[in-house]
Design an enzyme around this catalytic site. Structure first.
Site, PDB file in Angstrom:
ATOM      1  N   GLY A  36     -18.656  30.424  57.609  1.00  0.00           N
ATOM      2  CA  GLY A  36     -19.492  29.286  57.967  1.00  0.00           C
ATOM      3  C   GLY A  36     -19.780  29.227  59.454  1.00  0.00           C
ATOM      4  CG  HIS A  37     -16.647  28.574  62.266  1.00  0.00           C
ATOM      5  ND1 HIS A  37     -15.512  28.696  61.503  1.00  0.00           N
ATOM      6  CD2 HIS A  37     -16.631  27.305  62.754  1.00  0.00           C
ATOM      7  CE1 HIS A  37     -14.833  27.559  61.535  1.00  0.00           C
ATOM      8  NE2 HIS A  37     -15.498  26.696  62.290  1.00  0.00           N
ATOM      9  CB  SER A 185     -12.741  24.047  55.123  1.00  0.00           C
ATOM     10  OG  SER A 185     -11.898  23.276  55.955  1.00  0.00           O
TER      11      SER A 185
END
Length: 284
Positions: A36-37, A185
């Site tokens: 995600g990053h 996450s």
């Protein structure tokens, strides 16, 4: 890839790039990076001359119920991942550099921070807005990139930028998910195998409410009920909140959602000591 640890050097480097006409894209993180990053980094790379990633575990956004020391860290791994993505610079200050002796200032956005995550994590958003303000002032980017998974954080930061006239653009990128739907996450690492399997219930609950929405359901209470019923099937899931709210104000829809309005479906669920959040933003 350069690594800078002091505010003074970061300010100087940013000023040099800006003077030379470079556009700066900032991806703020607390480290322990995942796909995600990296998706944020790639979008920043596509849209800017220079990509800067900050890695700073911000103590101000942890309250008494959370263990700051437990937050996962692996800076060496993070740096290797960022170098592979051709990041230009990583800003990795220590706590004493960001909050030197005598530091007492704070930035607070009211109206969007009292409900949902704000109700469950008192002082969290004050810590977020304070550190993000410092990062914006130190790095002076033209664009900053955030993930949709932290929907309330995005709403708070957007309002802060508008209210305080920060001369930059906030770009929000879609939530990245595992193949089974679980939102990526850094906290997923806390889950044991049984909890990891159970955690997919967040995605199933949101998907069930989305299906109801697409079938014409426009009652906020009924959308929340669909999510609650799905969560109730999973015994390991303990919901902190379930929300069907106006996307900009985060106010719960108590009656019928009018034509032309969208809805932010969001929820926070605990699996043992681990607390996960997720959301779907549904347009009219």
């Amino acid at each position: 890839m350069d690594i800078i640890k002091t505010v003074q050097e970061m300010v100087q480097r940013s000023a040099e790039w800006r003077k030379n006409g470079k556009t700066l894209g900032l991806v703020p993180t607390m480290g322990y990076l995942h796909e995600g990053h990296l998706a944020l980094v790639r979008q920043a790379r596509a849209e800017n001359d220079i990509v800067i990633v900050s890695i700073f575990v911000n103590p101000l956004q942890f309250n008494q119920q959370e263990d700051l020391t437990r937050y996962p860290r692996n800076v060496e791994r993070d740096l290797a991942m960022l170098e592979a993505e051709y990041v230009n610079l990583v800003f990795n200050p220590g706590v004493e550099e960001m909050y030197p002796a005598g530091f007492s200032a704070a930035v607070e956005v009211s109206g969007l921070t009292e409900m949902l995550e704000g109700a469950a994590r008192h002082g969290h958003f004050r810590g977020v807005t304070t550190v993000v303000t410092k990062l914006f002032n130190i790095i002076n980017p033209q664009v900053a990139y955030f993930g949709q998974k932290d929907a309330q954080q995005v709403a708070v930061i957007r309002k802060m930028v508008r209210d305080l006239n920060f001369p930059l653009k906030i770009t929000v990128c879609p939530t990245r998910r595992e193949p089974d739907g679980l939102a990526m996450s850094s906290r997923n690492v806390y889950l044991n195998p049984e909890e990891r399997a159970a955690a997919t219930v967040l995605y199933r609950a949101l998907s069930a409410a989305k299906t109801a929405w697409e079938s014409g359901e426009r009652e906020g209470a009924r959308l929340r009920n669909v999510m609650e019923q799905t969560l109730a099937i999973e015994p390991r899931a303990q919901a902190d909140y379930v929300s069907a709210a106006q996307p900009d104000t985060l106010q719960e829809y108590l009656g019928t959602i009018e034509a032309g309005q969208g809805v932010l479906l969001s929820l926070a669920v605990r699996f043992g000591p681990t607390r996960l959040i997720d959301n779907f933003l549904l347009k009219a």
